[in-house]
Design a protein around this motif. Structure first.
Motif, PDB file in Angstrom:
ATOM      1  N   ASP A 286      46.329  39.532  43.340  1.00  0.00           N
ATOM      2  CA  ASP A 286      45.783  40.842  43.711  1.00  0.00           C
ATOM      3  C   ASP A 286      44.550  40.634  44.580  1.00  0.00           C
ATOM      4  O   ASP A 286      43.414  40.828  44.142  1.00  0.00           O
ATOM      5  CB  ASP A 286      45.433  41.629  42.442  1.00  0.00           C
ATOM      6  CG  ASP A 286      45.563  43.130  42.644  1.00  0.00           C
ATOM      7  OD1 ASP A 286      46.281  43.542  43.565  1.00  0.00           O
ATOM      8  OD2 ASP A 286      44.950  43.880  41.881  1.00  0.00           O
ATOM      9  N   TRP A 289      42.872  43.691  49.725  1.00  0.00           N
ATOM     10  CA  TRP A 289      43.752  44.651  50.387  1.00  0.00           C
ATOM     11  C   TRP A 289      42.975  45.393  51.471  1.00  0.00           C
ATOM     12  O   TRP A 289      41.784  45.656  51.327  1.00  0.00           O
ATOM     13  CB  TRP A 289      44.328  45.645  49.380  1.00  0.00           C
ATOM     14  CG  TRP A 289      45.151  44.997  48.311  1.00  0.00           C
ATOM     15  CD1 TRP A 289      44.835  44.874  46.998  1.00  0.00           C
ATOM     16  CD2 TRP A 289      46.427  44.377  48.467  1.00  0.00           C
ATOM     17  NE1 TRP A 289      45.832  44.215  46.316  1.00  0.00           N
ATOM     18  CE2 TRP A 289      46.833  43.893  47.190  1.00  0.00           C
ATOM     19  CE3 TRP A 289      47.278  44.171  49.555  1.00  0.00           C
ATOM     20  CZ2 TRP A 289      48.030  43.229  46.980  1.00  0.00           C
ATOM     21  CZ3 TRP A 289      48.482  43.510  49.335  1.00  0.00           C
ATOM     22  CH2 TRP A 289      48.848  43.055  48.074  1.00  0.00           C
ATOM     23  N   THR A 335      52.678  45.872  52.149  1.00  0.00           N
ATOM     24  CA  THR A 335      51.752  44.952  51.499  1.00  0.00           C
ATOM     25  C   THR A 335      51.516  43.661  52.279  1.00  0.00           C
ATOM     26  O   THR A 335      50.375  43.212  52.415  1.00  0.00           O
ATOM     27  CB  THR A 335      52.267  44.598  50.091  1.00  0.00           C
ATOM     28  OG1 THR A 335      53.592  44.051  50.175  1.00  0.00           O
ATOM     29  CG2 THR A 335      52.296  45.839  49.208  1.00  0.00           C
ATOM     30  N   ASP A 341      47.225  47.922  49.802  1.00  0.00           N
ATOM     31  CA  ASP A 341      47.424  47.781  48.354  1.00  0.00           C
ATOM     32  C   ASP A 341      48.777  48.344  47.926  1.00  0.00           C
ATOM     33  O   ASP A 341      49.233  49.374  48.422  1.00  0.00           O
ATOM     34  CB  ASP A 341      46.294  48.542  47.650  1.00  0.00           C
ATOM     35  CG  ASP A 341      46.151  48.182  46.178  1.00  0.00           C
ATOM     36  OD1 ASP A 341      47.140  47.747  45.574  1.00  0.00           O
ATOM     37  OD2 ASP A 341      45.049  48.348  45.639  1.00  0.00           O
TER      38      ASP A 341
END
Length: 444
Positions: A286, A289, A335, A341
């Motif tokens: 993660d 972004w 993405t 995101d």
């Protein structure tokens, strides 16, 4: 037991419904109940329409069995307990589910039933193999990788299908209530809901599943079952579908059963990680972004200038459904190419998809974004290569992007390479300003 309530949620059928079958076998009177939750109704107009159609079909079926579907509006727990008090029900039957919302509902219902001295029983029915029934060694609570899960899933003993009850006896004093008119929905070409339609489609699919192994990625052929919405709402039993298909020989049926295994895989992941729609399953993936509202808007509207991406996004809005290969391409584009995101993508799909559910929608989004269960989290789908492989003649693109109808063959996948005299006559945008470099599209 004299009277029992069956609280329907995402199991809108009478065939292979363990909770309903058990209630009818063990109680003299059975109250089939569905509670329209205003919060859930607001999430998607497409799903609200499909839900209402499915409830109308379920009501008609229950009436033919001598009963009815009791409709209430409000909080499902409060309404179930209220009705149980009114009819003197000693028990409530419920199909177990795995989303955070469903589990909170189950927990609250358990507490209220205990307080009111009502028996609560949870039954299988939303998956082929219940989450947690197969587990990896070493004390882990769920499988994180699909392949070992699928081997365990295939070898697990599946429960037997249960028959449709011969009769449903409703307490005479119960008012069934009115089912509100079905919402209009947002997608004009969306499929109609209901067990009757779902079982009709399953019967048809069993005659066409043979070439599934070859055709399921063929975007223009649309050689898929289109059963996903009926599975999501439980209009057809996942077990009944898997059992019927597994009885057939050949690579096509085997490949389709594997897809049902993927569905169960994400249910057991979600049971262990209920925050799957909002939190990264694999936090290391993660990363940073990019905040780009304009790029997100073009992606949502199907105006990125990349034809196969735009075709998928327009199919989503028109039908409330998208070909699975297009889902992979469009999610990867948002993405991995635009760097946006995955969570806005999850929400956008949830708004439009009739089959949108927490385990599969969110699990697949995280798989593509590199934050989920993919063993190769850095993979990316090159949209041009994907289009040329799975839509070689551009049929799928031209079906949903009519501005490119006049562009022949695979040239439709890269309209920016057309001569200026041809391109200037097309009412179609070029690639987004921040991604005009052709290397972006050609990068593996």
């Amino acid at each position: 037991m004299h009277t029992a309530i069956v609280l329907f949620t995402r199991d809108l059928r009478v065939h292979d419904h363990p909770a309903l079958a058990a209630a009818c076998a063990n109680a003299e009177q059975v109250v089939p109940l569905f509670v329209l939750d205003p919060h859930l109704q607001r999430l998607s107009a497409n799903r609200a329409r499909f839900l209402h159609q499915s409830l109308a079909d379920l009501r008609e079926t229950l009436r033919r069995l001598g009963g009815d579907l009791v409709i209430r509006t409000g909080d499902p727990v409060a309404e179930a307990i209220k009705l149980a008090t009114e009819v003197g029900a000693e028990g409530i039957a419920l199909s177990a589910d795995v989303s955070g919302y469903a589990r909170r509902r189950q927990q609250r219902l358990e507490q209220e039933c205990e307080q009111h001295r009502i028996s609560l029983r949870l039954f299988p029915g939303t998956t082929v193999v219940p989450p947690g029934e197969v587990r990896p060694g070493g004390g882990a609570d769920h499988y994180k990788v699909f392949s070992p899960y699928y081997r365990a899933w295939e070898s697990a003993k599946w429960r037997d299908e249960v028959a449709t009850p011969a009769r449903v006896v409703l307490p005479p004093e119960v008012s069934p209530g009115e089912l509100p008119e079905a919402p209009a929905g947002e997608s004009p070409a969306a499929a109609a809901g209901g067990e009757t339609e779902g079982r009709r489609r399953l019967t048809t699919w069993l005659r066409h599943v043979g070439p599934y192994d070859d055709l399921h990625n063929d975007m223009p052929a649309d050689g898929t079952s289109r059963l996903s919405a009926y599975l999501r709402f439980g209009c057809v039993s996942p077990l009944a579908v898997a059992t019927a298909v597994r009885a057939l020989d050949g690579p096509g049926p085997a490949a389709f059963v594997r897809q049902l295994g993927w569905r169960d895989f994400y249910y057991q992941v979600t049971a262990a990680f209920p925050a799957i729609s909002t939190e990264a399953y694999r936090r290391a993936g993660d990363g940073e972004w990019r905040a780009d509202p304009e790029a997100l808007r073009h992606w949502q509207e199907g105006t990125t200038g990349v034809p196969v991406v735009d075709a998928g996004m327009r199919q989503l809005r028109a039908e409330g459904w998208m070909h699975n290969r297009a889902r992979l391409i469009t999610a990867s584009f948002l993405t991995k190419h635009l760097g946006v995101d995955w969570r806005p993508g999850v929400r956008w799909f949830f708004r439009w998809l009739i089959d949108g559910d927490v385990p599969n929608n969110s699990g697949n989004w995280q798989w593509v974004a590199g934050t989920g269960n993919d063993t190769k989290p850095y993979r990316r789908f090159n949209p041009i290569r994907q289009a040329e492989r799975f839509d070689p003649d551009g049929v799928y693109v031209r079906r949903y992007v009519p501005e490119l109808a006049s562009v022949p063959g695979k040239a439709v996948h890269q309209p920016w390479r057309l001569p200026d005299t041809v391109r200037s006559g097309l009412d179609y945008p070029g690639p987004l300003e921040s991604h005009r470099d052709e290397a972006v599209w050609l990068r593996p």
